[in-house]
Write a protein that holds these residues in place. Sequence first.
Motif, PDB file in Angstrom:
ATOM      1  N   TYR A 226      20.506 -16.446  52.590  1.00  0.00           N
ATOM      2  CA  TYR A 226      22.145 -15.673  53.683  1.00  0.00           C
ATOM      3  C   TYR A 226      21.415 -15.415  55.123  1.00  0.00           C
ATOM      4  CZ  TYR A 226      23.535 -14.685  48.859  1.00  0.00           C
ATOM      5  OH  TYR A 226      23.860 -14.418  47.661  1.00  0.00           O
ATOM      6  N   ALA A 227      22.291 -16.455  55.553  1.00  0.00           N
ATOM      7  CA  ALA A 227      22.617 -15.561  57.241  1.00  0.00           C
ATOM      8  C   ALA A 227      22.462 -14.476  57.750  1.00  0.00           C
ATOM      9  CB  ALA A 227      22.736 -16.952  57.832  1.00  0.00           C
ATOM     10  N   LEU A 228      21.740 -13.917  59.043  1.00  0.00           N
ATOM     11  CA  LEU A 228      22.128 -12.089  59.140  1.00  0.00           C
ATOM     12  C   LEU A 228      23.742 -12.903  59.518  1.00  0.00           C
ATOM     13  CD1 LEU A 228      19.894 -11.729  62.478  1.00  0.00           C
ATOM     14  CD2 LEU A 228      19.879 -10.912  60.395  1.00  0.00           C
ATOM     15  N   GLY A 229      24.595 -10.978  59.181  1.00  0.00           N
ATOM     16  CA  GLY A 229      25.618 -11.323  59.078  1.00  0.00           C
ATOM     17  C   GLY A 229      26.306 -10.611  57.043  1.00  0.00           C
ATOM     18  N   VAL A 230      27.976 -10.931  57.900  1.00  0.00           N
ATOM     19  CA  VAL A 230      28.534 -10.840  56.396  1.00  0.00           C
ATOM     20  C   VAL A 230      28.661 -12.205  55.553  1.00  0.00           C
ATOM     21  CG1 VAL A 230      30.415 -10.041  55.140  1.00  0.00           C
ATOM     22  CG2 VAL A 230      29.443  -9.370  56.716  1.00  0.00           C
ATOM     23  N   ASP A 231      28.467 -11.728  54.638  1.00  0.00           N
ATOM     24  CA  ASP A 231      28.589 -13.761  53.641  1.00  0.00           C
ATOM     25  C   ASP A 231      29.828 -13.197  52.498  1.00  0.00           C
ATOM     26  OD1 ASP A 231      28.489 -15.805  51.797  1.00  0.00           O
ATOM     27  OD2 ASP A 231      26.930 -16.035  52.549  1.00  0.00           O
ATOM     28  N   THR A 232      30.735 -13.857  52.218  1.00  0.00           N
ATOM     29  CA  THR A 232      32.039 -13.437  51.814  1.00  0.00           C
ATOM     30  C   THR A 232      31.791 -14.677  50.637  1.00  0.00           C
ATOM     31  OG1 THR A 232      33.380 -14.795  52.897  1.00  0.00           O
ATOM     32  CG2 THR A 232      33.256 -12.524  53.789  1.00  0.00           C
ATOM     33  N   LYS A 233      31.519 -14.767  50.857  1.00  0.00           N
ATOM     34  CA  LYS A 233      31.613 -16.351  49.347  1.00  0.00           C
ATOM     35  C   LYS A 233      31.895 -15.340  47.756  1.00  0.00           C
ATOM     36  CE  LYS A 233      26.124 -17.271  49.146  1.00  0.00           C
ATOM     37  NZ  LYS A 233      25.605 -18.777  48.692  1.00  0.00           N
ATOM     38  N   TRP A 234      31.223 -14.625  47.386  1.00  0.00           N
ATOM     39  CA  TRP A 234      31.250 -13.416  46.216  1.00  0.00           C
ATOM     40  C   TRP A 234      32.215 -12.680  46.088  1.00  0.00           C
ATOM     41  CZ3 TRP A 234      28.477 -16.317  42.892  1.00  0.00           C
ATOM     42  CH2 TRP A 234      27.389 -16.904  43.766  1.00  0.00           C
ATOM     43  N   GLN A 235      33.279 -13.224  47.306  1.00  0.00           N
ATOM     44  CA  GLN A 235      34.866 -11.499  47.041  1.00  0.00           C
ATOM     45  C   GLN A 235      35.335 -12.314  45.852  1.00  0.00           C
ATOM     46  OE1 GLN A 235      36.654 -10.744  50.922  1.00  0.00           O
ATOM     47  NE2 GLN A 235      38.026 -10.755  49.625  1.00  0.00           N
ATOM     48  N   GLN A 236      35.892 -13.289  46.200  1.00  0.00           N
ATOM     49  CA  GLN A 236      36.977 -13.282  44.705  1.00  0.00           C
ATOM     50  C   GLN A 236      36.277 -13.325  43.073  1.00  0.00           C
ATOM     51  OE1 GLN A 236      39.939 -13.969  44.616  1.00  0.00           O
ATOM     52  NE2 GLN A 236      39.405 -13.495  46.940  1.00  0.00           N
ATOM     53  N   LYS A 237      35.120 -13.706  43.108  1.00  0.00           N
ATOM     54  CA  LYS A 237      34.695 -14.094  42.044  1.00  0.00           C
ATOM     55  C   LYS A 237      34.097 -12.287  41.808  1.00  0.00           C
ATOM     56  CE  LYS A 237      31.245 -16.611  39.040  1.00  0.00           C
ATOM     57  NZ  LYS A 237      30.522 -17.788  38.753  1.00  0.00           N
ATOM     58  N   TYR A 238      32.999 -11.954  42.428  1.00  0.00           N
ATOM     59  CA  TYR A 238      32.902 -10.465  42.047  1.00  0.00           C
ATOM     60  C   TYR A 238      33.006  -9.382  42.946  1.00  0.00           C
ATOM     61  CZ  TYR A 238      29.322 -13.344  39.459  1.00  0.00           C
ATOM     62  OH  TYR A 238      28.433 -13.916  38.532  1.00  0.00           O
ATOM     63  N   ARG A 239      33.875  -9.781  43.383  1.00  0.00           N
ATOM     64  CA  ARG A 239      34.910  -8.290  44.750  1.00  0.00           C
ATOM     65  C   ARG A 239      33.341  -7.638  45.437  1.00  0.00           C
ATOM     66  NH1 ARG A 239      38.295  -3.493  43.423  1.00  0.00           N
ATOM     67  NH2 ARG A 239      39.426  -3.571  45.165  1.00  0.00           N
ATOM     68  N   ILE A 240      32.167  -8.582  45.866  1.00  0.00           N
ATOM     69  CA  ILE A 240      31.197  -8.288  46.753  1.00  0.00           C
ATOM     70  C   ILE A 240      31.143  -9.146  48.163  1.00  0.00           C
ATOM     71  CG2 ILE A 240      29.671  -7.084  45.163  1.00  0.00           C
ATOM     72  CD1 ILE A 240      27.571  -9.909  45.472  1.00  0.00           C
ATOM     73  N   TRP A 241      30.533  -8.168  49.169  1.00  0.00           N
ATOM     74  CA  TRP A 241      30.219  -8.967  49.905  1.00  0.00           C
ATOM     75  C   TRP A 241      28.269  -8.417  50.267  1.00  0.00           C
ATOM     76  CZ3 TRP A 241      34.256  -5.585  51.837  1.00  0.00           C
ATOM     77  CH2 TRP A 241      35.465  -5.927  51.594  1.00  0.00           C
ATOM     78  N   VAL A 242      27.785  -9.714  50.381  1.00  0.00           N
ATOM     79  CA  VAL A 242      26.399 -10.158  50.819  1.00  0.00           C
ATOM     80  C   VAL A 242      26.489  -9.236  52.343  1.00  0.00           C
ATOM     81  CG1 VAL A 242      24.763 -10.964  50.487  1.00  0.00           C
ATOM     82  CG2 VAL A 242      26.195 -11.343  49.454  1.00  0.00           C
ATOM     83  N   ASP A 243      25.555  -8.509  52.439  1.00  0.00           N
ATOM     84  CA  ASP A 243      25.356  -8.072  54.454  1.00  0.00           C
ATOM     85  C   ASP A 243      23.661  -7.859  54.637  1.00  0.00           C
ATOM     86  OD1 ASP A 243      26.013  -7.155  56.619  1.00  0.00           O
ATOM     87  OD2 ASP A 243      27.335  -5.799  56.173  1.00  0.00           O
ATOM     88  N   ARG A 244      23.253  -8.507  55.269  1.00  0.00           N
ATOM     89  CA  ARG A 244      22.320  -8.863  55.944  1.00  0.00           C
ATOM     90  C   ARG A 244      21.934  -8.288  57.443  1.00  0.00           C
ATOM     91  NH1 ARG A 244      17.538 -13.788  54.587  1.00  0.00           N
ATOM     92  NH2 ARG A 244      16.257 -12.719  55.721  1.00  0.00           N
ATOM     93  N   THR A 245      21.126  -7.448  57.801  1.00  0.00           N
ATOM     94  CA  THR A 245      20.708  -7.513  59.290  1.00  0.00           C
ATOM     95  C   THR A 245      18.838  -7.878  58.990  1.00  0.00           C
ATOM     96  OG1 THR A 245      19.723  -5.055  58.338  1.00  0.00           O
ATOM     97  CG2 THR A 245      22.145  -5.670  58.579  1.00  0.00           C
TER      98      THR A 245
END
Length: 213
Positions: free
Chosen positions: A103-122
Amino acid sequence: MAAPESNTANPKPDAAKTAASGGGEAAKFVGTPAVGTSKAAPAAGLPTVGPAAGGINQRRRSLVWCAVAGFLGAWFIAFLRFFLPRTLFEPPTVFKIGYPSDYALGVDTKWQQKYRIWVDRTPDRMFVIYARCTHLGCTPDWKASENKFKCPCHGSGYDSEGINFEGPAPRPMDRARVELAPDGQIIVDVSQLFEWPKGQPSHFSDPGSFLNV
Ligand code: FES
């Protein structure tokens, strides 16, 4: 000299004779095709039910049998369905989402459809936002060009870390529990959420609410 007999005085015997001698259509039926209603036909040795009526009865029998078979079939399927397990397939609440280095810095939306989450990296931590608006539960959209989440239902807006700043949402979006598995992958548990209730202390720094990176 005797007067000739009138044909209109007693027409039934003549009709029977004509039928018995094989005179065209009359030779096939006498009277209506209903059973037992014609006395002339049995007297002349003719069938009282014609082939047309027999065909109709056959079709009626077929229809009745089809209806009965359909009813029994539907009943049997319902009977079998009763014994099958009624399983509701839902996504798992605990799952792996790869390595922190994925995961790079920022918001990653690749799991939104499957798990309803966003991965956020600061720059110093990673956390997982549960993609549910805290107003009435809609799933907001990530607007990368505006660097914010926007809820399509009533217009609530959240910054890139899920903190509400506009619209009717009463508090920030929740964060899911995260930890590292022995193989180094991130394990997410969306059955354990960390909240920041309105007017109360935040739980976004509690153990398990983020990963140091
Ligand atoms: S559900 Fe998101 S603003 Fe209403």
